[in-house]
Design an enzyme around this catalytic site. Structure first.
Site, mmCIF file in Angstrom:
data_model
loop_
_atom_site.group_PDB
_atom_site.id
_atom_site.type_symbol
_atom_site.label_atom_id
_atom_site.label_comp_id
_atom_site.label_asym_id
_atom_site.label_seq_id
_atom_site.Cartn_x
_atom_site.Cartn_y
_atom_site.Cartn_z
ATOM 1 C CB CYS A 107 57.550 58.377 20.327
ATOM 2 S SG CYS A 107 57.787 57.182 21.634
ATOM 3 N N GLY A 108 57.885 62.011 19.903
ATOM 4 C CA GLY A 108 57.690 63.037 18.875
ATOM 5 C C GLY A 108 58.962 63.811 18.625
#
Lengths: 264, 264
Positions: A107-108
């Protein structure tokens, strides 16, 4: 449609009972590599279904594709887990792919993300569409009925696009980002107006999911799950109606409630 | 410890009732940029807590760091959301970072991932440790008790490391990958032997989570949630005991059950 789960022997332990061997259904996870104009762009780990949608939706969400007219050709080799996408205009691509060096998993997002973010900040959703709370409840009920792979495996996220009457597109995937990108791809292919449409998701409402909706100028985003602080902040800035914890008779409106008619 | 949630006004709609404005707690989501040897490596979106652990754990999971001895310095500027990591040996880095071009968000991984995968295939976990099903049930009960931010916001994933008696480390984050990477960072800093330790996670068991455990040579991975097909396949190859749907009195063992003593 390709099978989305496999059967697998599993040992079930229950307190105070003997171990029991049974058969469980596991959601399929497989690598899916997207080649863009002949060069390898990315390998996603996904549930191998609607891979053409996933490829197009991923490119759209990453800012590498605006409209289907830009696509010269799209070829999916399902068994190999490969998509080959050729765009008509290749010029701005190298720089964008280079920019992707900073993008990562978990989730970056990298620098590219924040450029997108800035440009979107000046691009709020203007749609004047309104929808009744009752309609949202009915959409979410239908949304859960459609999640057959989840019911069989417990291992998928779901995403859907709905209009004011019904759910139009529905997808499942092991990844909440992939599920939404499959819907983004459906929207691109359908070429329909999105100014009166609603995005439904089973996953948490993070900034990345909100930005996917913003890139489509979708006015309403709904989830059974919780939003994050940054997601609510962006929804207010981008004027997207954000609904979380939409479960049974209840829902929480975190941004732009003016599009929701409380009862009726 | 930095605050992990903020309060926010929300409009609650319940069927047949008037809209009610109340205050809800939202989990914090913030960008966190990791600089490695002076160059920007990645920006994660995370819950800003235990950021030093997250930085180290991310580098370990991405194969950029093996042991804390390699770290020359680690400086976290919390308010700015920045970590600066200097490694003693810089030589192999450029190539690895270059390789990261293919890594992306949405639970995706690039070519680097598959190299790691291949190397890991020849690196199964040899640990002969055993744990009772009852101990796993007690760990999971404690694991849920510790999830205070989840209870307040509904927006976090949790991860923990346990030994045969108790939960040693516990982390929460908006991302399931981040939560596990924070535990990976704790393990690096603690410098303890992991051959008799257990990884607990609230999230789905995908191949990426399994590989994080494999890189630490952790023998047992447990989740309340479902595993994917590829995760089970890897757990068998890497000889990691994989337990899913560990809820209340029940658990499903998907790989290497020999490390679990059914009752006792």
């Amino acid at each position: 449609m390709r099978e989305m789960s496999i059967e697998k022997k599993v040992l079930v332990l229950r307190e105070g009972e003997a171990a029991e061997e049974t058969v469980d259904k596991l959601v399929l996870e497989a690598p899916f590599t997207i080649f863009l104009n002949g060069s390898e762009l990315v390998t996603l780990l996904c549930t191998p279904e609607k891979m053409d949608r996933l490829a197009l939706g991923f490119l759209k969400s990453e800012g590498l594709l605006q409209s289907p007219e830009q696509v010269e050709s799209l070829r999916v080799r399902e068994e190999e887990g490969i998509a080959e996408v050729e765009l008509k205009d290749r010029s701005p691509l190298a720089e964008r792919i280079y920019g992707k060096r900073a993008i990562t998993s978990g989730c970056g997002k990298g620098t590219v993300f924040y450029h997108a973010l800035d440009s979107l900040r000046s691009n709020p959703v203007r749609s004047k569409t309104t929808v009744s709370a009752q309609q949202i409840r009915e959409h979410m009920q239908r949304f859960q009925e459609l999640a057959t792979v989840y019911k069989a495996t417990g291992g998928t996220h779901s995403a859907a696009l709905a209009d004011l009457e019904q759910v139009l597109f529905f997808c499942e995937d092991i990844g909440r980002h992939n599920a939404v990108d499959k819907i983004v791809g459906e929207c691109l292919l359908a070429g329909i107006s999105l100014e009166d449409k609603i995005l439904l998701t089973s996953g948490r409402l993070s900034s990345e999911i909100l930005l996917k909706a913003a890139k489509l100028q979708l006015p309403v985003v709904v989830s059974r799950a919780a939003p994050t602080s940054l997601c609510v902040e962006l929804a207010e800035k981008l004027q997207i109606t954000l609904i979380g914890f939409a479960r049974g008779r209840r829902m929480n409106i975190y941004a732009c409630p003016e599009r929701i008619k409380p009862e009726g």
